[in-house]
Structure formats: structure tokens, C-alpha cells
Design a protein around this motif. Sequence first.
Motif, PDB file in Angstrom:
ATOM      1  N   HIS A  13       0.825  -1.218   0.000  1.00  0.00           N
ATOM      2  CA  HIS A  13       0.000   0.000   0.000  1.00  0.00           C
ATOM      3  C   HIS A  13       0.858   1.267   0.000  1.00  0.00           C
ATOM      4  CE1 HIS A  13      -3.132   2.892   0.942  1.00  0.00           C
ATOM      5  NE2 HIS A  13      -2.434   3.274   1.993  1.00  0.00           N
ATOM      6  N   GLN A  14       1.829   1.332   0.890  1.00  0.00           N
ATOM      7  CA  GLN A  14       2.649   2.546   0.984  1.00  0.00           C
ATOM      8  C   GLN A  14       3.479   2.754  -0.266  1.00  0.00           C
ATOM      9  OE1 GLN A  14       2.489   5.013   3.115  1.00  0.00           O
ATOM     10  NE2 GLN A  14       0.877   3.976   4.276  1.00  0.00           N
ATOM     11  N   LEU A  15       4.013   1.668  -0.817  1.00  0.00           N
ATOM     12  CA  LEU A  15       4.773   1.768  -2.069  1.00  0.00           C
ATOM     13  C   LEU A  15       3.888   2.319  -3.176  1.00  0.00           C
ATOM     14  CD1 LEU A  15       7.146   1.149  -4.021  1.00  0.00           C
ATOM     15  CD2 LEU A  15       6.215  -1.174  -4.234  1.00  0.00           C
ATOM     16  N   TYR A  16       2.704   1.737  -3.328  1.00  0.00           N
ATOM     17  CA  TYR A  16       1.828   2.172  -4.417  1.00  0.00           C
ATOM     18  C   TYR A  16       1.376   3.612  -4.211  1.00  0.00           C
ATOM     19  CZ  TYR A  16      -1.369   1.423  -8.331  1.00  0.00           C
ATOM     20  OH  TYR A  16      -1.995   1.490  -9.554  1.00  0.00           O
ATOM     21  N   LYS A  17       1.130   3.971  -2.964  1.00  0.00           N
ATOM     22  CA  LYS A  17       0.743   5.349  -2.650  1.00  0.00           C
ATOM     23  C   LYS A  17       1.822   6.331  -3.096  1.00  0.00           C
ATOM     24  CE  LYS A  17      -0.997   8.108   1.246  1.00  0.00           C
ATOM     25  NZ  LYS A  17      -1.281   8.093   2.712  1.00  0.00           N
ATOM     26  N   SER A  18       3.079   5.923  -2.986  1.00  0.00           N
ATOM     27  CA  SER A  18       4.189   6.795  -3.390  1.00  0.00           C
ATOM     28  C   SER A  18       4.353   6.859  -4.903  1.00  0.00           C
ATOM     29  CB  SER A  18       5.496   6.303  -2.762  1.00  0.00           C
ATOM     30  OG  SER A  18       5.949   5.101  -3.391  1.00  0.00           O
ATOM     31  N   MET A  19       3.764   5.898  -5.637  1.00  0.00           N
ATOM     32  CA  MET A  19       3.928   5.815  -7.085  1.00  0.00           C
ATOM     33  C   MET A  19       2.836   6.532  -7.864  1.00  0.00           C
ATOM     34  SD  MET A  19       4.945   1.765  -7.262  1.00  0.00           S
ATOM     35  CE  MET A  19       4.544   1.599  -9.006  1.00  0.00           C
ATOM     36  N   ILE A  20       1.632   6.646  -7.280  1.00  0.00           N
ATOM     37  CA  ILE A  20       0.474   7.073  -8.067  1.00  0.00           C
ATOM     38  C   ILE A  20       0.356   8.585  -8.203  1.00  0.00           C
ATOM     39  CG2 ILE A  20      -0.866   5.004  -7.541  1.00  0.00           C
ATOM     40  CD1 ILE A  20      -2.482   6.691  -5.528  1.00  0.00           C
ATOM     41  N   ASN A  21      -0.327   8.996  -9.251  1.00  0.00           N
ATOM     42  CA  ASN A  21      -0.834  10.366  -9.360  1.00  0.00           C
ATOM     43  C   ASN A  21      -2.118  10.399  -8.530  1.00  0.00           C
ATOM     44  OD1 ASN A  21       1.134  11.208 -11.375  1.00  0.00           O
ATOM     45  ND2 ASN A  21       0.020   9.930 -12.826  1.00  0.00           N
ATOM     46  N   PRO A  22      -2.096  11.006  -7.335  1.00  0.00           N
ATOM     47  CA  PRO A  22      -3.150  10.793  -6.331  1.00  0.00           C
ATOM     48  C   PRO A  22      -4.574  11.048  -6.809  1.00  0.00           C
ATOM     49  CG  PRO A  22      -1.317  12.011  -5.377  1.00  0.00           C
ATOM     50  CD  PRO A  22      -1.048  11.929  -6.844  1.00  0.00           C
ATOM     51  N   GLU A  23      -4.771  11.989  -7.714  1.00  0.00           N
ATOM     52  CA  GLU A  23      -6.148  12.319  -8.085  1.00  0.00           C
ATOM     53  C   GLU A  23      -6.857  11.186  -8.824  1.00  0.00           C
ATOM     54  OE1 GLU A  23      -6.839  15.153 -11.457  1.00  0.00           O
ATOM     55  OE2 GLU A  23      -4.670  15.484 -11.266  1.00  0.00           O
ATOM     56  N   TYR A  24      -6.089  10.213  -9.347  1.00  0.00           N
ATOM     57  CA  TYR A  24      -6.704   9.105 -10.077  1.00  0.00           C
ATOM     58  C   TYR A  24      -6.905   7.866  -9.206  1.00  0.00           C
ATOM     59  CZ  TYR A  24      -5.347  12.276 -13.735  1.00  0.00           C
ATOM     60  OH  TYR A  24      -5.182  13.414 -14.495  1.00  0.00           O
ATOM     61  N   GLY A  25      -6.457   7.935  -7.970  1.00  0.00           N
ATOM     62  CA  GLY A  25      -6.746   6.874  -7.014  1.00  0.00           C
ATOM     63  C   GLY A  25      -5.954   5.598  -7.236  1.00  0.00           C
ATOM     64  N   PHE A  26      -6.415   4.535  -6.567  1.00  0.00           N
ATOM     65  CA  PHE A  26      -5.708   3.261  -6.532  1.00  0.00           C
ATOM     66  C   PHE A  26      -6.243   2.255  -7.551  1.00  0.00           C
ATOM     67  CE2 PHE A  26      -4.749   5.219  -2.499  1.00  0.00           C
ATOM     68  CZ  PHE A  26      -3.450   4.821  -2.213  1.00  0.00           C
ATOM     69  N   GLY A  27      -7.086   2.695  -8.464  1.00  0.00           N
ATOM     70  CA  GLY A  27      -7.537   1.825  -9.539  1.00  0.00           C
ATOM     71  C   GLY A  27      -8.863   1.139  -9.259  1.00  0.00           C
ATOM     72  N   GLY A  28      -9.371   0.470 -10.273  1.00  0.00           N
ATOM     73  CA  GLY A  28     -10.699  -0.123 -10.204  1.00  0.00           C
ATOM     74  C   GLY A  28     -10.729  -1.625 -10.041  1.00  0.00           C
ATOM     75  N   MET A  29      -9.570  -2.248  -9.765  1.00  0.00           N
ATOM     76  CA  MET A  29      -9.491  -3.700  -9.646  1.00  0.00           C
ATOM     77  C   MET A  29      -9.389  -4.125  -8.186  1.00  0.00           C
ATOM     78  SD  MET A  29      -9.654  -4.496 -12.812  1.00  0.00           S
ATOM     79  CE  MET A  29      -9.397  -6.253 -12.663  1.00  0.00           C
ATOM     80  N   MET A  30     -10.149  -5.133  -7.810  1.00  0.00           N
ATOM     81  CA  MET A  30     -10.021  -5.715  -6.475  1.00  0.00           C
ATOM     82  C   MET A  30     -10.325  -7.206  -6.551  1.00  0.00           C
ATOM     83  SD  MET A  30     -13.383  -4.746  -4.227  1.00  0.00           S
ATOM     84  CE  MET A  30     -14.893  -5.701  -4.438  1.00  0.00           C
TER      85      MET A  30
END
Length: 399
Positions: free
Chosen positions: A293-310
Amino acid sequence: MKFNPADNIQDLQYFGEFGGVNPSISDSSTYTFLSAKTMFDTFEGNMEGCYLYSRHSSPSNLYLDKALAAMEGTETANVSASGMGAITPTLLQLCEAGDHIVSSRTIYGGTYAFLKNFAPRLGIKTTFVDITKLEVVEAAITPETKVLYCETVSNPLLEVADIAGLSKIAKKHNLKLVVDNTFSPLSVTPIKLGADIVIHSLTKYINGSSDTVGGVTCASQEFINSLKNVNSGASMLLGPTMDSMRSASVMKNLRTLHLRIKQHSHNAAYLAERFEKDGLKTVYPGLKSHPSHQLYKSMINPEYGFGGMMTLDVGTLAKANELMELMQARNLGYLAVSLGFYKTLFSAPGTSTSSEIPLDEQAEMGLTDGLIRFSIGLDNDIERTYKMMKNCMIELGIL
């Protein structure tokens, strides 16, 4: 200035042949010349703005190339007729007989099948590793290794690749880092994290309407030129050419990608948080319980979120199938492969998109029978959707 891929797409402005706001579609397989000299120069690649034959290039495809390169921050791009039509020529352009690839073990089933079963027929070997363990990745490199291959967010287990860390390893060993960014357009920009080449299946989020298959390779001008070389280019000679009509269709849908990704991410985050609280084993990169989670949080452009897959694990394949069939009957979505559609799509990857992976290897990587992969849709009232999904689970004794 901070790189924002949606701004780059917004800044593109094309005019149609007669001043239309959409570029004209080049519905021709071949093109005429006023002089034989111009035809020769075009065939040799020395005439900018001239077209010879649509397997080589077409105006419609070049418009989309330019837009996708702008989105990914690369010099240029090359669209293809499918995602695999981008992946396979890219790897074949980088490797030849005797070469070696180090790949993530959790990747799209078609890519896995190509690397495991087809590439060895051409003398190309692959070692599959846990891509989240950088020391394991580096230990798998041999003198013959040419490529590190991964997905930003893996299919179907949603493991996150440390692209910056992998890039350091790739540069240290003079390798090319190839990243499939299909699950995370706009959210992650792999080139800015050190990737050399970025691939998408356009079929999924970028097109977003499940009516087209397509792919793209985004890279340097030098690499794309090599892919399209008339004498030695894998894309040119294998012929996975995208049709101009399909290319124009994807181009129109690309314009709304930023709106769709935000809604997909919002809805998936809502459902993941609720189902985790309900006690279901839930995997979503936006959850604090996700190991990366923390790694991905550091990689993303925050306004687009963590994606639509779960993913949700409901225990057994029988329960997974029952739930998916009931959800489809209640109009919550479709029991179907793929992702990025406006309606939610769900499937049991062990028997569908990852069925090419042998059962013992599925078990080793944690791909369980009861795992359901969800591509969460654009539902307007996600709370309503949650309640309907939960009722299905209660009815079947899952909750």
C-alpha cells in the motif's frame, strides 16, 4: 511542472480534413504518390507525412500513437491490433535465440503462456520470480538476460511492482525494463519511475467500452523505429496492425479516461473498505492491509486513485461460481473476463484469465480456487451496489 497525463491528452488538438473536430479516418489500405521518387523515399522511411501502406502506418494510427505517447510521457508509441499484439513483438524485438528474460510470476495468462510455452521454441528462456522481492529479481539475472518484465499492478493478484527499484537493477545490469501498465493508466506513469518501455492493452480501461481489442507500445523513437523497420521490425513483419476505424474509436474514448478512472477508483475503494470490514479476504492496493500500500501510494498520481481492480476470496470455486451467477442474475454486472467496462465484470481467474498457469504454480503464487477478480464499474450509487452485493453473499452463506 508536475507531469499530469490527462493534461497532456487535453492539450492535443487535431483538425479533420474538412475542419471537423475529430480527425478524419484514413479508410485506405494503400496510398498514391505523384512521383516514383517520393514512393521510394517513403519506403525507406525518409519522407515525413507520407504514407505507403497501412500495415506500415496510417494517419489514424499515428494520431493515436501521439496521444498515447503524450499520456505515458514517451517520445512516441506504436498501436497494435491487440494487447498481445503489443507484448509479443516488443519482447521479440528485444530478444533473440539464446537470450533470457526475468519476469514477474503473476502476469496476464496470455503473456505467461507466451513466455513459458512459445518463446522457448525461438530459443528465448524466462525465469519467473516474485517481482515484489528485489533481491530475488536480481539473483535471477544471468549474463544472457536482456529484459526485466512486469505489470505495474499484477493480474490477477494485484501485487505492486517497485518500478523505481526494478529500474535501478535494470540499469545496473544493462537490461530493458518493460512494464505492462494496463491496470493503472493515468494513476501510474512508469516512464517517470525509470521504465524503458510501457505497454497497454487498449481493450481495457483506455477504450473502456468493451467493443474493441487493441494494444500499444510506448517507448523511445529509436525503439519504435526498430519495431517498425521494414526489414527487421517485429511489429512490421508479424503484422499486428490496428484497423483505422478501431483506432479512431479508441481515440474518442481516450478523452474521457480521466473521468472514468476517477470513478472506477472511487467505487472500488468504497467496496474494498466495506467488504474488508465485513470480514472477507479483500485485496485492493488502496487498503492499508495491502502489503504494498505505501509503495503504491508513493507511485500514483493521487487524483486518479488506486484503480478499479479488487479481489475477494470466498473460499471455494463452487461458492465463487454461485456468487458470480447470482450477481449477474441481479444485474450487478457480468460474469466475463476483461476489465474497464462501465458495468462491473467478475471472473474466477484460476479457471479463466490465468488458466494457462499450471495448477501447482497457481497454488504457489497464492491464486486460490475461491478468488474472484472484480473490475468495478462506473456505478452512480456505489452504496446501493454494495448493499445488493452483500445481500447476494448473505443469501449464499458467504457472509
